[in-house]
Design a protein around this motif. Structure first.
Motif, mmCIF file in Angstrom:
data_model
loop_
_atom_site.group_PDB
_atom_site.id
_atom_site.type_symbol
_atom_site.label_atom_id
_atom_site.label_comp_id
_atom_site.label_asym_id
_atom_site.label_seq_id
_atom_site.Cartn_x
_atom_site.Cartn_y
_atom_site.Cartn_z
ATOM 1 N N ASN A 94 -51.386 -98.785 22.288
ATOM 2 C CA ASN A 94 -51.658 -99.213 20.924
ATOM 3 C C ASN A 94 -53.104 -99.688 20.811
ATOM 4 O O ASN A 94 -53.463 -100.734 21.353
ATOM 5 C CB ASN A 94 -50.688 -100.338 20.538
ATOM 6 C CG ASN A 94 -50.791 -100.708 19.075
ATOM 7 O OD1 ASN A 94 -51.655 -100.218 18.352
ATOM 8 N ND2 ASN A 94 -49.900 -101.574 18.624
ATOM 9 N N GLN A 145 -53.356 -95.230 11.694
ATOM 10 C CA GLN A 145 -53.134 -96.151 10.587
ATOM 11 C C GLN A 145 -54.481 -96.459 9.916
ATOM 12 O O GLN A 145 -55.515 -96.472 10.592
ATOM 13 C CB GLN A 145 -52.466 -97.438 11.069
ATOM 14 C CG GLN A 145 -53.230 -98.231 12.104
ATOM 15 C CD GLN A 145 -52.564 -99.585 12.343
ATOM 16 O OE1 GLN A 145 -51.934 -100.176 11.486
ATOM 17 N NE2 GLN A 145 -52.710 -100.091 13.546
ATOM 18 N N ILE A 169 -49.278 -94.005 8.454
ATOM 19 C CA ILE A 169 -48.359 -95.081 8.060
ATOM 20 C C ILE A 169 -49.199 -96.245 7.568
ATOM 21 O O ILE A 169 -50.334 -96.444 8.015
ATOM 22 C CB ILE A 169 -47.498 -95.545 9.257
ATOM 23 C CG1 ILE A 169 -46.824 -94.356 9.943
ATOM 24 C CG2 ILE A 169 -46.431 -96.541 8.817
ATOM 25 C CD1 ILE A 169 -46.018 -94.749 11.163
ATOM 26 N N PHE A 218 -49.763 -101.301 10.500
ATOM 27 C CA PHE A 218 -48.645 -101.810 11.280
ATOM 28 C C PHE A 218 -49.152 -102.474 12.549
ATOM 29 O O PHE A 218 -50.286 -102.252 12.993
ATOM 30 C CB PHE A 218 -47.676 -100.679 11.638
ATOM 31 C CG PHE A 218 -48.317 -99.554 12.409
ATOM 32 C CD1 PHE A 218 -48.456 -99.614 13.785
ATOM 33 C CD2 PHE A 218 -48.785 -98.428 11.747
ATOM 34 C CE1 PHE A 218 -49.053 -98.580 14.498
ATOM 35 C CE2 PHE A 218 -49.373 -97.377 12.446
ATOM 36 C CZ PHE A 218 -49.503 -97.456 13.835
ATOM 37 N N TRP A 245 -47.064 -102.398 15.503
ATOM 38 C CA TRP A 245 -46.634 -101.494 16.559
ATOM 39 C C TRP A 245 -45.578 -100.533 16.039
ATOM 40 O O TRP A 245 -44.928 -100.786 15.016
ATOM 41 C CB TRP A 245 -46.078 -102.280 17.756
ATOM 42 C CG TRP A 245 -44.952 -103.228 17.415
ATOM 43 C CD1 TRP A 245 -45.057 -104.542 17.086
ATOM 44 C CD2 TRP A 245 -43.551 -102.924 17.358
ATOM 45 N NE1 TRP A 245 -43.833 -105.086 16.826
ATOM 46 C CE2 TRP A 245 -42.884 -104.114 16.991
ATOM 47 C CE3 TRP A 245 -42.794 -101.780 17.590
ATOM 48 C CZ2 TRP A 245 -41.505 -104.190 16.851
ATOM 49 C CZ3 TRP A 245 -41.420 -101.848 17.447
ATOM 50 C CH2 TRP A 245 -40.798 -103.045 17.084
ATOM 51 N N VAL A 246 -45.408 -99.434 16.737
ATOM 52 C CA VAL A 246 -44.315 -98.503 16.478
ATOM 53 C C VAL A 246 -43.668 -98.171 17.821
ATOM 54 O O VAL A 246 -44.327 -98.179 18.854
ATOM 55 C CB VAL A 246 -44.782 -97.205 15.778
ATOM 56 C CG1 VAL A 246 -45.199 -97.484 14.356
ATOM 57 C CG2 VAL A 246 -45.909 -96.540 16.557
ATOM 58 N N ARG A 247 -42.373 -97.874 17.781
ATOM 59 C CA ARG A 247 -41.632 -97.617 19.016
ATOM 60 C C ARG A 247 -40.728 -96.405 18.839
ATOM 61 O O ARG A 247 -39.857 -96.400 17.970
ATOM 62 C CB ARG A 247 -40.789 -98.847 19.375
ATOM 63 C CG ARG A 247 -40.046 -98.743 20.695
ATOM 64 C CD ARG A 247 -39.476 -100.097 21.072
ATOM 65 N NE ARG A 247 -38.447 -100.535 20.155
ATOM 66 C CZ ARG A 247 -37.133 -100.399 20.371
ATOM 67 N NH1 ARG A 247 -36.700 -99.827 21.479
ATOM 68 N NH2 ARG A 247 -36.261 -100.841 19.496
ATOM 69 N N MET A 259 -38.377 -93.474 14.861
ATOM 70 C CA MET A 259 -39.210 -94.576 15.316
ATOM 71 C C MET A 259 -38.901 -95.849 14.539
ATOM 72 O O MET A 259 -38.401 -95.794 13.411
ATOM 73 C CB MET A 259 -40.694 -94.215 15.151
ATOM 74 C CG MET A 259 -41.108 -92.952 15.870
ATOM 75 S SD MET A 259 -42.845 -92.543 15.593
ATOM 76 C CE MET A 259 -43.635 -93.873 16.482
ATOM 77 N N GLN A 260 -39.218 -96.975 15.164
ATOM 78 C CA GLN A 260 -39.124 -98.265 14.494
ATOM 79 C C GLN A 260 -40.523 -98.816 14.312
ATOM 80 O O GLN A 260 -41.335 -98.811 15.242
ATOM 81 C CB GLN A 260 -38.292 -99.265 15.291
ATOM 82 C CG GLN A 260 -38.142 -100.604 14.567
ATOM 83 C CD GLN A 260 -37.333 -101.619 15.352
ATOM 84 O OE1 GLN A 260 -36.967 -101.377 16.496
ATOM 85 N NE2 GLN A 260 -37.065 -102.759 14.741
ATOM 86 N N GLN A 261 -40.810 -99.280 13.095
ATOM 87 C CA GLN A 261 -42.115 -99.869 12.791
ATOM 88 C C GLN A 261 -41.972 -101.376 12.684
ATOM 89 O O GLN A 261 -41.176 -101.880 11.893
ATOM 90 C CB GLN A 261 -42.674 -99.314 11.482
ATOM 91 C CG GLN A 261 -43.992 -99.961 11.066
ATOM 92 C CD GLN A 261 -44.358 -99.642 9.634
ATOM 93 O OE1 GLN A 261 -43.824 -98.727 9.042
ATOM 94 N NE2 GLN A 261 -45.264 -100.428 9.078
ATOM 95 N N ASP A 262 -42.757 -102.087 13.505
ATOM 96 C CA ASP A 262 -42.713 -103.549 13.537
ATOM 97 C C ASP A 262 -41.258 -104.012 13.630
ATOM 98 O O ASP A 262 -40.457 -103.409 14.315
ATOM 99 C CB ASP A 262 -43.427 -104.121 12.318
ATOM 100 C CG ASP A 262 -44.895 -103.689 12.277
ATOM 101 O OD1 ASP A 262 -45.478 -103.530 13.357
ATOM 102 O OD2 ASP A 262 -45.436 -103.497 11.176
ATOM 103 N N TYR A 313 -40.747 -89.284 12.210
ATOM 104 C CA TYR A 313 -42.102 -88.746 12.324
ATOM 105 C C TYR A 313 -41.990 -87.265 12.643
ATOM 106 O O TYR A 313 -41.402 -86.868 13.654
ATOM 107 C CB TYR A 313 -42.893 -89.466 13.412
ATOM 108 C CG TYR A 313 -44.311 -88.948 13.553
ATOM 109 C CD1 TYR A 313 -45.323 -89.415 12.720
ATOM 110 C CD2 TYR A 313 -44.632 -87.987 14.517
ATOM 111 C CE1 TYR A 313 -46.619 -88.934 12.843
ATOM 112 C CE2 TYR A 313 -45.926 -87.515 14.648
ATOM 113 C CZ TYR A 313 -46.921 -87.985 13.805
ATOM 114 O OH TYR A 313 -48.199 -87.504 13.923
#
Length: 232
Positions: free
Chosen positions: A112, A140, A144, A147, A149-151, A164-167, A174
């Motif tokens: 990141n 970013q 998106i 943010f 982080w994204v996972r 994906m999960q954002q924050d 995606y």
């Protein structure tokens, strides 16, 4: 103190690993002590061990509180030995936050670069440095909104998208080819605090008896039924 949980396929057993950096003596007798971990845990990385290919993984450093050198250390659950996992040879850790997840069984590295983009790397063949592939990069705020982080969580059935999960807020799809994002709306849920997957049949929740023991009330009823049958 950090933990890791995974399956040892060699001995057919589930194991919990605890790593502690401490001063003084460890007075706990509940844990089997193994050889000391030769690295320092990088606390800003993911605290829980990431399980892939029979080993737990942590982001570590050869020196305490080091921001310049970050490594991937693995602890094999079967032979109880440590090793370093080779990293991609063409990426930079300058001004970046490094963490790991598992994506469809493969070790996945997240780099990141704050307020700029996140690179997601996948090790397609475990332990082989040349198999590291940059899966995609999320910029970013163009791709998106801004943010932290994204996972990545999972592929779609077609493997054309990644969930994906954002924050700690929302889930999104995606598109790997179009490089676009579709946000997922869950009725009745304003934000997603944490998302993860579970796999069935680890340990039966009712205890060692496998749920065979019955409540006392049921036993009493059965005894009464037997007495009624005898009377008849």
């Amino acid at each position: 103190m950090v933990f890791g949980f995974g399956y040892d396929c060699v001995h057919d057993d589930y194991k919990v690993v605890r790593m502690v950096e401490f001063y003084g003596k460890d007075k706990s007798n509940l844990w089997r002590r193994i050889q000391d971990f030769p690295y320092y845990l990088w606390y800003r990385g993911r605290a829980s061990g990431v399980f892939a290919s029979g080993a737990l993984h942590w982001v570590v450093s050869p020196k305490p509180e080091s921001d310049k050198s970050r490594l991937i250390a693995a602890f094999d659950l079967a032979d109880k030995e440590y090793r370093l996992v080779p990293q991609p040879d063409n990426y930079s850790l300058v001004n970046s936050h490094m963490s790991m997840v598992v994506l469809e069984g493969c070790l996945c590295l997240l780099c990141n670069y704050f307020s700029v983009h996140v690179d997601i790397w996948v090790m397609k063949e475990y332990g082989v440095m040349e198999s590291w592939t940059k899966l995609f990069s999320v910029a970013q705020p163009t791709t998106i909104d801004k943010f932290k982080w994204v996972r990545p969580l999972a592929y779609s059935q077609s493997h054309e998208k990644v969930l994906m999960q954002q924050d700690n807020k929302r889930l999104l799809w995606y598109d790997l080819e179009k490089k676009t994002v579709d946000f997922i709306e869950i009725y009745g849920v304003e934000s997603v605090t944490f998302a993860d997957f579970y796999y069935q049949s680890l340990v039966w929740p009712r205890g060692r008896d496998g749920g065979k023991k019955q409540p006392a009330k049921d036993k009493v009823k059965k005894k009464k039924d037997k007495k009624k049958k005898k009377k008849r």
